[in-house]
Design an enzyme around this catalytic site. Structure first.
Site, short mmCIF file in Angstrom:
data_model
loop_
_atom_site.label_atom_id
_atom_site.label_comp_id
_atom_site.label_asym_id
_atom_site.label_seq_id
_atom_site.Cartn_x
_atom_site.Cartn_y
_atom_site.Cartn_z
N CYS A 131 0.83 -1.20 0.00
CA CYS A 131 0.00 0.00 0.00
C CYS A 131 0.86 1.25 0.00
CB CYS A 131 -0.93 -0.01 1.22
SG CYS A 131 -2.15 1.32 1.23
N CYS A 212 -1.28 8.02 7.30
CA CYS A 212 -2.60 7.70 6.76
C CYS A 212 -3.54 7.31 7.90
CB CYS A 212 -2.49 6.57 5.76
SG CYS A 212 -1.54 6.97 4.29
N CYS A 215 -3.76 3.55 9.27
CA CYS A 215 -2.55 2.97 9.86
C CYS A 215 -1.94 3.85 10.95
CB CYS A 215 -1.53 2.71 8.76
SG CYS A 215 -2.09 1.51 7.52
N CYS A 238 7.57 4.09 5.90
CA CYS A 238 6.69 3.92 4.75
C CYS A 238 7.43 3.50 3.50
CB CYS A 238 5.93 5.22 4.47
SG CYS A 238 7.00 6.59 3.99
#
Length: 263
Positions: A131, A212, A215, A238
């Site tokens: 993602c 985000c 998360c 990330c």
């Protein structure tokens, strides 16, 4: 009369910056305060075509304030994953307006990529690395095209995976600048107070590191400031920054749903 030698076009594929350049800059600015360093870097063009990348998180206002004091024309890049908190999007507008930046940019994942690789929008729930790759890393790579250098808001105290950050480092041939690498939490708080900077609206609720929405969770007392990112996963970055060694996730308070995975 002999003909002149034919000119052969050669593509210069050398990186814009080398480790020797980063070492020289670290030596030159050792002991120099952050604002003076930034002003000199911009005024002398030491970083070439440079931009600052901001997540518009809880501590972002400090770096952006320093950049604005040094040069308000420096581009400010925001990676909108399309999974951000609404409060973060509002905070971005507030800071850009308050600090007076003249070049604010946003980059987002391609719609066709999302349709192919995250049609349900739930990839974060079973493959957070994948993602992040399509929603953060790939858009960020596009945003950095044409840049010689970029400025990061990383700080050594944020986690054990970010210790010993140099002010200047090399990443994929670009200069990466970490102006706040040696700043402490107290330093940040003092700057917030002195400059009367607006706070991220979620900070008061216990969100100390904000990414985000799916998360990100609250940070418990005594935890690493980034413990609320990807809670329950063996993941601490990330992918925008260099790979790091994961650290175990501390036990969360089961009574607080904000500290539990959504799925």
């Amino acid at each position: 009369m002999a003909e002149p030698a034919r000119q052969i076009d050669v593509l210069d594929a050398r990186p814009a910056f080398t480790q020797a350049d980063a070492d020289a800059l670290n030596a030159r600015f050792e002991g120099v305060d952050t604002l003076s360093m930034l002003r000199t870097v911009f005024a002398e063009g030491l970083a070439g075509n440079v931009a600052v990348v901001s997540s518009f998180g809880t501590e972002s206002a400090v770096l952006l304030s320093l950049i604005a004091k040094a040069d308000k024309t420096v581009p400010v890049i925001f990676v909108d994953t399309l999974k951000m908190f609404a409060e973060t999007l509002d905070y971005r507008e507030t800071l850009i307006r308050t600090l007076g930046f003249t070049d604010s940019r946003a980059v987002a994942p391609h719609a066709e990529v999302l349709a192919q690789k995250d049609e349900t929008g739930l990839r974060w729930s079973y493959d957070p690395d994948g993602c992040c790759e399509i929603r953060k890393v790939e858009p960020m790579n596009r945003a950095k095209e044409g840049l010689d250098a970029w400025i990061s808001g990383r700080k050594a105290f944020q986690s054990v995976t970010r210790q010993n950050l140099p002010r200047f480092e090399i990443e994929d041939g670009r200069l990466k600048i970490n102006p706040l690498g040696d700043w402490t939490k107290d330093d940040l708080e003092a700057w917030f107070e002195a400059e009367k900077l607006p706070r991220h609206p979620l900070e008061a609720q216990g969100y100390l590191s904000i990414g985000c929405e799916p998360c990100t969770s609250k940070v418990l007392p005594g935890e690493d400031p980034r413990a609320g990112r990807w809670r329950g996963w063996d993941k601490v970055e990330c992918g925008i920054h260099s790979p790091v060694t994961p650290i175990p996730a501390p036990a969360a308070d089961p009574d607080d749903p904000a500290n539990q995975p959504v799925f």
